[in-house]
Design a protein around this motif. Structure first.
Motif, PDB file in Angstrom:
ATOM      1  N   GLN A 127      -8.882  46.265 -38.899  1.00 13.58           N
ATOM      2  CA  GLN A 127      -7.924  46.031 -39.970  1.00 13.58           C
ATOM      3  C   GLN A 127      -6.511  45.842 -39.431  1.00 13.58           C
ATOM      4  OE1 GLN A 127      -9.080  49.580 -42.428  1.00 13.58           O
ATOM      5  NE2 GLN A 127      -9.448  48.025 -43.986  1.00 13.58           N
ATOM      6  N   VAL A 128      -5.598  45.480 -40.311  1.00 12.82           N
ATOM      7  CA  VAL A 128      -4.193  45.306 -39.949  1.00 12.82           C
ATOM      8  C   VAL A 128      -3.685  46.564 -39.246  1.00 12.82           C
ATOM      9  CG1 VAL A 128      -1.871  45.158 -40.905  1.00 12.82           C
ATOM     10  CG2 VAL A 128      -3.661  43.619 -41.736  1.00 12.82           C
ATOM     11  N   GLY A 129      -3.056  46.400 -38.112  1.00 11.28           N
ATOM     12  CA  GLY A 129      -2.490  47.521 -37.383  1.00 11.28           C
ATOM     13  C   GLY A 129      -3.445  48.216 -36.438  1.00 11.28           C
ATOM     14  N   GLN A 130      -4.704  47.789 -36.411  1.00 11.89           N
ATOM     15  CA  GLN A 130      -5.703  48.488 -35.599  1.00 11.89           C
ATOM     16  C   GLN A 130      -5.960  47.823 -34.245  1.00 11.89           C
ATOM     17  OE1 GLN A 130      -9.278  48.964 -38.011  1.00 11.89           O
ATOM     18  NE2 GLN A 130      -8.725  51.100 -38.378  1.00 11.89           N
ATOM     19  N   GLN A 131      -4.992  47.086 -33.743  1.00  8.21           N
ATOM     20  CA  GLN A 131      -5.233  46.356 -32.491  1.00  8.21           C
ATOM     21  C   GLN A 131      -5.690  47.276 -31.370  1.00  8.21           C
ATOM     22  OE1 GLN A 131      -2.467  46.010 -34.330  1.00  8.21           O
ATOM     23  NE2 GLN A 131      -2.120  43.861 -34.755  1.00  8.21           N
TER      24      GLN A 131
ATOM     25  N   ALA B 299       5.719  46.629 -31.144  1.00 12.71           N
ATOM     26  CA  ALA B 299       5.054  47.936 -31.095  1.00 12.71           C
ATOM     27  C   ALA B 299       5.189  48.516 -29.692  1.00 12.71           C
ATOM     28  CB  ALA B 299       3.576  47.786 -31.453  1.00 12.71           C
ATOM     29  N   PRO B 300       5.344  49.836 -29.580  1.00  7.35           N
ATOM     30  CA  PRO B 300       5.466  50.460 -28.245  1.00  7.35           C
ATOM     31  C   PRO B 300       4.195  50.252 -27.427  1.00  7.35           C
ATOM     32  CG  PRO B 300       6.137  51.980 -29.997  1.00  7.35           C
ATOM     33  CD  PRO B 300       5.479  50.816 -30.663  1.00  7.35           C
ATOM     34  N   LEU B 301       4.367  49.776 -26.205  1.00  7.76           N
ATOM     35  CA  LEU B 301       3.218  49.561 -25.336  1.00  7.76           C
ATOM     36  C   LEU B 301       2.506  50.880 -25.045  1.00  7.76           C
ATOM     37  CD1 LEU B 301       1.545  47.625 -23.608  1.00  7.76           C
ATOM     38  CD2 LEU B 301       3.186  48.004 -21.741  1.00  7.76           C
ATOM     39  N   GLU B 302       3.260  51.972 -25.010  1.00  7.99           N
ATOM     40  CA  GLU B 302       2.684  53.283 -24.700  1.00  7.99           C
ATOM     41  C   GLU B 302       1.612  53.679 -25.712  1.00  7.99           C
ATOM     42  OE1 GLU B 302       5.883  52.609 -24.986  1.00  7.99           O
ATOM     43  OE2 GLU B 302       6.550  52.736 -22.892  1.00  7.99           O
TER      44      GLU B 302
ATOM     45  N   ARG C 164       1.444  48.185 -36.622  1.00  5.42           N
ATOM     46  CA  ARG C 164       1.593  46.730 -36.565  1.00  5.42           C
ATOM     47  C   ARG C 164       2.276  46.312 -35.268  1.00  5.42           C
ATOM     48  NH1 ARG C 164       1.219  43.793 -41.574  1.00  5.42           N
ATOM     49  NH2 ARG C 164       0.648  45.172 -43.298  1.00  5.42           N
ATOM     50  N   ILE C 165       1.880  45.161 -34.755  1.00 11.04           N
ATOM     51  CA  ILE C 165       2.407  44.719 -33.470  1.00 11.04           C
ATOM     52  C   ILE C 165       3.898  44.370 -33.570  1.00 11.04           C
ATOM     53  CG2 ILE C 165       1.691  42.310 -33.784  1.00 11.04           C
ATOM     54  CD1 ILE C 165       0.998  42.317 -30.757  1.00 11.04           C
ATOM     55  N   VAL C 166       4.332  43.918 -34.748  1.00 10.25           N
ATOM     56  CA  VAL C 166       5.753  43.737 -35.022  1.00 10.25           C
ATOM     57  C   VAL C 166       6.150  44.766 -36.072  1.00 10.25           C
ATOM     58  CG1 VAL C 166       7.566  42.185 -35.846  1.00 10.25           C
ATOM     59  CG2 VAL C 166       5.659  41.275 -34.498  1.00 10.25           C
TER      60      VAL C 166
END
Length: 261
Positions: A161-165, A108-111, A99-101
């Motif tokens: 889905q959620v978290g799959q950005q 979320a870590p950019l790495e 998740r992005i937050v």
């Protein structure tokens, strides 16, 4: 293009969809280079193909698709064994869900995002550009065709889905790259297509508990089961053989549309 006696490169060829694709191309008579970071597994796959289809039919090449030197070395090694490649199967990739937050409120870590996009999108482009430049110098076959490449996207490119950005963005990048690359390479007689698979019975999937696998399979309208790697391989091989398939993205998912979570 008839795969018989043509040289093929399969990234991620040591397991899962890549392994199935390497085996199917060899069954159709192609000479296959199994490119993978997992050297021992790649060597086992190549040895098994040679045992089934004749010595020299397959070669294993340790390779990191994100590193040009590593990839170029593998392509040259394969060419020395089988001749210049006219077929590229871009199957190597990684997945993640974050998740992005985060739960603690931190971003979320950019790495993590960078790593997935680098492997799945940049790495695939790296393989495509090196393959295309070499393939464009070959003599044309029937209909002026010189080569064909297939990218491996995912239904997550459309139904992330959620978290799959990161994963969805990397796979959507492959989808978006397909048509312009096909148009770009048309002058050289090189076709480009992409397969967007749904839920498949890969080694990664099979690590999940049986109950989870059954639940995922039940979400697929028909057939209500996980896809078989051989079915992916059959479609990839069909793209090679069907000269009018170009610039196309094909979902292979049993009519699955992913829920938000």
């Amino acid at each position: 293009m008839n795969a018989q006696d043509q040289a093929a490169l399969v990234t991620g060829g040591a397991s899962g969809l890549g392994e199935a694709t390497a085996r199917e191309l060899a069954r159709l008579g192609a000479c296959v280079a199994v490119l993978d970071m997992q050297r021992e597994r790649a060597e086992r796959v190549a040895a098994d193909i040679n045992a089934q289809h004749g010595a020299g039919r397959a070669i294993a090449c340790e390779c990191d698709i994100t590193r040009t030197e590593s990839l170029q070395s593998a392509i040259e090694q394969a060419a020395a064994a089988h001749g210049p490649a006219r077929i590229l199967m871009n199957v190597a990739g990684i997945g993640t869900a974050k998740r992005i937050v985060q739960r603690d409120g931190s971003p979320a870590p950019l790495e993590d995002f960078t790593r997935v996009v680098t492997v799945n999108l940049v790495g695939s482009y790296n393989a495509a550009r090196l393959f295309a430049a070499a393939c464009a110098r070959l003599d044309p076959l029937a209909d002026g065709e010189r080569g064909v490449m297939v990218f491996t996207a995912s239904v997550a490119a459309f139904d992330g889905q959620v978290g799959q950005q990161a994963y969805s963005a990397s796979k959507a990048g492959l989808v978006g790259m397909t048509l312009p690359m096909a148009r770009d390479l048309a002058q050289h007689g090189i076709r480009v297509c992409t397969i967007a698979p749904g839920l498949f019975a890969t080694p990664l999937m099979q690590e999940l508990p049986e109950a989870v696998q059954q639940s995922l399979a039940a979400s697929i309208p028909f057939p209500p089961r996980l896809g078989k790697p051989e079915e992916f391989a059959q479609l990839a091989a069909h793209i090679v053989g069907n000269a009018h398939l170009n610039g196309e993205v094909i979902r292979l998912d049993g009519a699955l549309r992913m829920a938000p979570r």
